[in-house]
Design an enzyme around this catalytic site. Sequence first.
Site, mmCIF file in Angstrom:
data_model
loop_
_atom_site.group_PDB
_atom_site.id
_atom_site.type_symbol
_atom_site.label_atom_id
_atom_site.label_comp_id
_atom_site.label_asym_id
_atom_site.label_seq_id
_atom_site.Cartn_x
_atom_site.Cartn_y
_atom_site.Cartn_z
ATOM 1 N N HIS A 257 -99.106 -73.859 -105.892
ATOM 2 C CA HIS A 257 -99.110 -72.645 -106.719
ATOM 3 C C HIS A 257 -98.664 -71.509 -105.800
ATOM 4 C CE1 HIS A 257 -102.488 -75.074 -108.318
ATOM 5 N NE2 HIS A 257 -102.207 -74.570 -109.497
ATOM 6 N N ASP B 293 -101.275 -70.340 -103.421
ATOM 7 C CA ASP B 293 -101.787 -71.280 -102.401
ATOM 8 C C ASP B 293 -101.121 -71.050 -101.063
ATOM 9 O OD1 ASP B 293 -102.888 -72.569 -104.607
ATOM 10 O OD2 ASP B 293 -101.376 -74.165 -104.626
ATOM 11 N N GLU C 50 -102.550 -85.752 -115.601
ATOM 12 C CA GLU C 50 -103.589 -85.867 -114.575
ATOM 13 C C GLU C 50 -104.672 -86.818 -115.060
ATOM 14 O OE1 GLU C 50 -104.780 -82.404 -112.421
ATOM 15 O OE2 GLU C 50 -106.888 -83.035 -112.454
ATOM 16 N N ASP D 296 -100.453 -86.254 -111.866
ATOM 17 C CA ASP D 296 -101.407 -85.723 -110.900
ATOM 18 C C ASP D 296 -102.427 -86.814 -110.642
ATOM 19 O OD1 ASP D 296 -100.212 -83.339 -110.419
ATOM 20 O OD2 ASP D 296 -101.831 -82.082 -111.196
HETATM 21 C C1 XLS Z 1 -106.373 -77.938 -112.723
HETATM 22 C C2 XLS Z 1 -105.014 -78.425 -112.641
HETATM 23 C C3 XLS Z 1 -104.106 -77.684 -111.678
HETATM 24 C C4 XLS Z 1 -102.679 -78.037 -111.953
HETATM 25 C C5 XLS Z 1 -101.689 -77.074 -111.401
HETATM 26 O O1 XLS Z 1 -107.243 -78.559 -113.279
HETATM 27 O O2 XLS Z 1 -105.020 -79.781 -112.375
HETATM 28 O O3 XLS Z 1 -104.473 -77.930 -110.368
HETATM 29 O O4 XLS Z 1 -102.373 -79.313 -111.499
HETATM 30 O O5 XLS Z 1 -101.909 -75.793 -111.832
HETATM 31 NI NI NI Z 2 -103.441 -81.042 -111.913
HETATM 32 NI NI NI Z 3 -107.470 -81.019 -112.590
#
Ligand code: XLS
Ligand code: NI
Ligand code: NI
Length: 439
Positions: free
Chosen positions: A100, A103, A267, A295
């Site tokens: 991000h 970050d 994710e 993710d």
């Molecule tokens: C949060 C998200 C975040 C995204 C990117 O829960 O997983 O980390 O991957 O903004």
């Molecule tokens: Ni994420």
């Molecule tokens: Ni997450």
Amino acid sequence: MKEYFSNIPKVRYEGPDSKNPFAFKFYNPEEKIAGKTMREQLKFSLAYWHTLDAEGTDMFGRATMDKSFGETDPMAIYKNKAYAAFELMDKLDIDYFCFHDRDIAPEGPTLSETNKNLDEIVSLLKKLMAEHNKKLLWGTANTFSHPRYVHGAGTSCNASVFAFAAAQIKKAIEITKELDGCGYVFWGGREGYETLLNTDMELELDNMARLLKMAVDYARSIGFKGEFFIEPKPKEPTKHQYDYDVSTVLAFLRKYGLDKVFKVNIEANHATLAQHTFQHELRVARINGVLGSVDANQGDVMLGWDTDQFPTNVYDTALAMYEILKNGGLPSGGLNFDSKNRRGSFEPEDIFHGFIAGMDAFALGLRIADRIIRDGRLEQFVKDRYKSYQSGIGADIVSGRAKIEDLEKYALKLGEVNAIGSGRQEYLEDILNSIMFGK
Ligand code: XLS
Ligand code: NI
Ligand code: NI
């Protein structure tokens, strides 16, 4: 260049019998599985925020880890984070990273000072990427941490907040392009609501689509060629996040004519928060042609929140890699470890243990997924289960020839349906175990 993890050597593949804590047991980067090297199949990525920034805080306790890398001045800290990131990627043989905007560089008192800080770090990252031969998998904007985003960013009730978010996203797209990112991610952050008593849901959703459109149009206008991803999540931080799951995201994209533009970044922990399996979300994305990136992490079945743990459950990674192989891989995405060490795993070497565990779990998953496909029994079972659609009335249904009246005529003559067939779940689960653990 200073070494931050000097007591830890480069991690190499030593095979399943190795007892070396700093060796891969299953991830052998140059070994070919299913026609490509494991490195190409898995495309591992380091998440900057969890690895270089997260210090183990939770709502009951302060930091347990120090990620200041020996400095006190904010810009110096962030420069050292960058050096440490590349040392980690080198030692762990990870080719990609994700970040991000917030970050990688500290926020200044104004947007233009923040952007100046960003530019300085981006040129350092660019130099380090060339020196270390690393790539940016995707970039994104953090439009959720700052208090101005308390009611959302693109879905804020306040137009100035919307404008601020747009400006931040514009800059994040520019730096992603500058670093030649393969993609750009939108995760909803605070795009959701706590109570409908104070929420104009229709306007919020329309505005979210407006922001996405503006961002994509701008990115294309400056020549950004990467993929756009939306990352679904059902809840947390808001009670209801608008990007609930892949199906919800698809409905949203189709309503606003954005479905040809976006793919999804799935994710694992978000899938389970939505009461789906990781494989379910990957399957929904795959059959709709939007499986873009992953993710990689896992939740804890006993906890109902986004714990973002390093993935170690091999059943999950195997079934995930099965979907990914069936998708022909992740051409514009990869496996980004959106994973962080537990608060109690606070020593620097724990970062290595986390990545090694996660990379080995996905390497095992890839090996097993390839065996599932080559073994063929599970796929053959599914094929046979639906064979009544290959001829007769089934073929007429599938081809669209059969009308509802024809089906009624057919059913009236049938009497009763025989031989529906058992689902054989336990038998199939046993096959899976024998593929996983048999010789
Ligand atoms: C949060 C998200 C975040 C995204 C990117 O829960 O997983 O980390 O991957 O903004
Ligand atoms: Ni994420
Ligand atoms: Ni997450």
